[in-house]
Scaffold this active site. Structure first.
Site, PDB file in Angstrom:
ATOM      1  N   ASP A  88      42.743  28.098  43.755  1.00  0.00           N
ATOM      2  CA  ASP A  88      42.551  29.405  43.160  1.00  0.00           C
ATOM      3  C   ASP A  88      41.120  29.419  42.612  1.00  0.00           C
ATOM      4  O   ASP A  88      40.578  28.351  42.294  1.00  0.00           O
ATOM      5  CB  ASP A  88      43.566  29.604  42.031  1.00  0.00           C
ATOM      6  CG  ASP A  88      43.292  30.844  41.218  1.00  0.00           C
ATOM      7  OD1 ASP A  88      43.271  31.947  41.795  1.00  0.00           O
ATOM      8  OD2 ASP A  88      43.079  30.701  40.004  1.00  0.00           O
ATOM      9  N   ASP A 136      39.461  31.876  39.946  1.00  0.00           N
ATOM     10  CA  ASP A 136      39.281  32.164  38.519  1.00  0.00           C
ATOM     11  C   ASP A 136      40.297  31.414  37.664  1.00  0.00           C
ATOM     12  O   ASP A 136      41.498  31.525  37.875  1.00  0.00           O
ATOM     13  CB  ASP A 136      39.403  33.672  38.282  1.00  0.00           C
ATOM     14  CG  ASP A 136      38.385  34.457  39.095  1.00  0.00           C
ATOM     15  OD1 ASP A 136      37.219  34.046  39.116  1.00  0.00           O
ATOM     16  OD2 ASP A 136      38.775  35.476  39.702  1.00  0.00           O
ATOM     17  N   TYR A 188      37.443  40.664  36.554  1.00  0.00           N
ATOM     18  CA  TYR A 188      36.745  41.584  37.463  1.00  0.00           C
ATOM     19  C   TYR A 188      35.244  41.302  37.509  1.00  0.00           C
ATOM     20  O   TYR A 188      34.420  42.209  37.505  1.00  0.00           O
ATOM     21  CB  TYR A 188      37.013  43.042  37.078  1.00  0.00           C
ATOM     22  CG  TYR A 188      38.483  43.336  36.972  1.00  0.00           C
ATOM     23  CD1 TYR A 188      39.309  43.264  38.095  1.00  0.00           C
ATOM     24  CD2 TYR A 188      39.064  43.653  35.750  1.00  0.00           C
ATOM     25  CE1 TYR A 188      40.671  43.517  37.994  1.00  0.00           C
ATOM     26  CE2 TYR A 188      40.425  43.902  35.641  1.00  0.00           C
ATOM     27  CZ  TYR A 188      41.214  43.839  36.769  1.00  0.00           C
ATOM     28  OH  TYR A 188      42.564  44.075  36.667  1.00  0.00           O
ATOM     29  N   ASN A 247      43.160  36.225  44.536  1.00  0.00           N
ATOM     30  CA  ASN A 247      43.453  37.651  44.419  1.00  0.00           C
ATOM     31  C   ASN A 247      42.249  38.325  43.773  1.00  0.00           C
ATOM     32  O   ASN A 247      41.770  37.869  42.732  1.00  0.00           O
ATOM     33  CB  ASN A 247      44.675  37.888  43.539  1.00  0.00           C
ATOM     34  CG  ASN A 247      45.975  37.507  44.208  1.00  0.00           C
ATOM     35  OD1 ASN A 247      46.053  37.382  45.421  1.00  0.00           O
ATOM     36  ND2 ASN A 247      47.009  37.332  43.407  1.00  0.00           N
ATOM     37  N   SER A 291      41.976  41.963  42.993  1.00  0.00           N
ATOM     38  CA  SER A 291      42.482  43.337  42.933  1.00  0.00           C
ATOM     39  C   SER A 291      41.462  44.324  42.389  1.00  0.00           C
ATOM     40  O   SER A 291      41.627  45.534  42.551  1.00  0.00           O
ATOM     41  CB  SER A 291      43.753  43.405  42.092  1.00  0.00           C
ATOM     42  OG  SER A 291      43.464  43.120  40.729  1.00  0.00           O
TER      43      SER A 291
END
Length: 185
Positions: free
Chosen positions: A17, A19, A28, A60, A62
């Protein structure tokens, strides 16, 4: 949780992963100047490179789907992290928001399967290292192994249900390398 003491299937690739696992979690983040490696991460990756085990990132993102970041922003942050990390084999990320229901967003297996494919490794011979339950769930859904490295964002129940945990990334990698040599950790 204690690490396994038996020899496992060969580790063909290790996926991380981004972050909270490799770099400090900046929500973000679209600014490469804000990328900071977590302690021991570069050393852990150097150990994997020395063992000739391919590595990749599954993340991810998003913020793209939510309109908070662009694909270019994420690629620039990934490029900066990749430079600081000494280069990983592949970077795969999901740009969709959680409500999109896509097959790539963790905890679904899509990112893990795609990263394994890009690295030429069967998912069953991959290990995914992450900091939250969704990372471990994605690994298991893809048929890979999962190792949880808890931090402040990790929920207690995620630690309790994780098949394997490690106190930090460097320890997780050292255990994997010891295990792949058939030694007891």
């Amino acid at each position: 949780m204690t690490p396994p003491t038996t020899h496992r299937t060969r580790v063909a690739a290790v996926l991380f992963d981004r972050d909270g696992t490799l770099v400090k979690d900046v929500p973000y983040n679209g600014d490469p100047a804000r990328v900071r490696l977590l302690p021991g991460v570069r050393q852990a990756l150097d150990l994997l490179r020395a063992a000739r085990i391919p590595t990749g990132v599954v993340s991810n993102q998003s913020g793209i789907g939510r309109g908070l970041l662009t694909d270019t922003d994420v690629r620039r942050v990934n490029d900066r992290a990749d430079t600081l990390l000494g280069g990983l084999g592949t970077w795969v990320y999901c740009p969709h928001p959680p409500e999109a229901g896509c097959g790539c967003r963790k905890p679904r297996p899509g990112l893990v399967i795609e990263a394994a494919r890009r690295l030429g490794a069967p998912p069953s011979q991959c290990v995914v290292i992450g900091d939250i339950g969704a990372d471990i769930e994605a690994a298991l859904a893809a048929g890979a192994r999962g190792v949880l490295v808890p931090n402040a964002a990790t929920l207690p129940e995620e630690v309790e249900t994780a098949p394997t945990t490690a106190p930090d990334l460097l320890t997780a990698v050292r255990r994997l390398l010891t295990e792949t040599r058939g030694e007891r950790p």
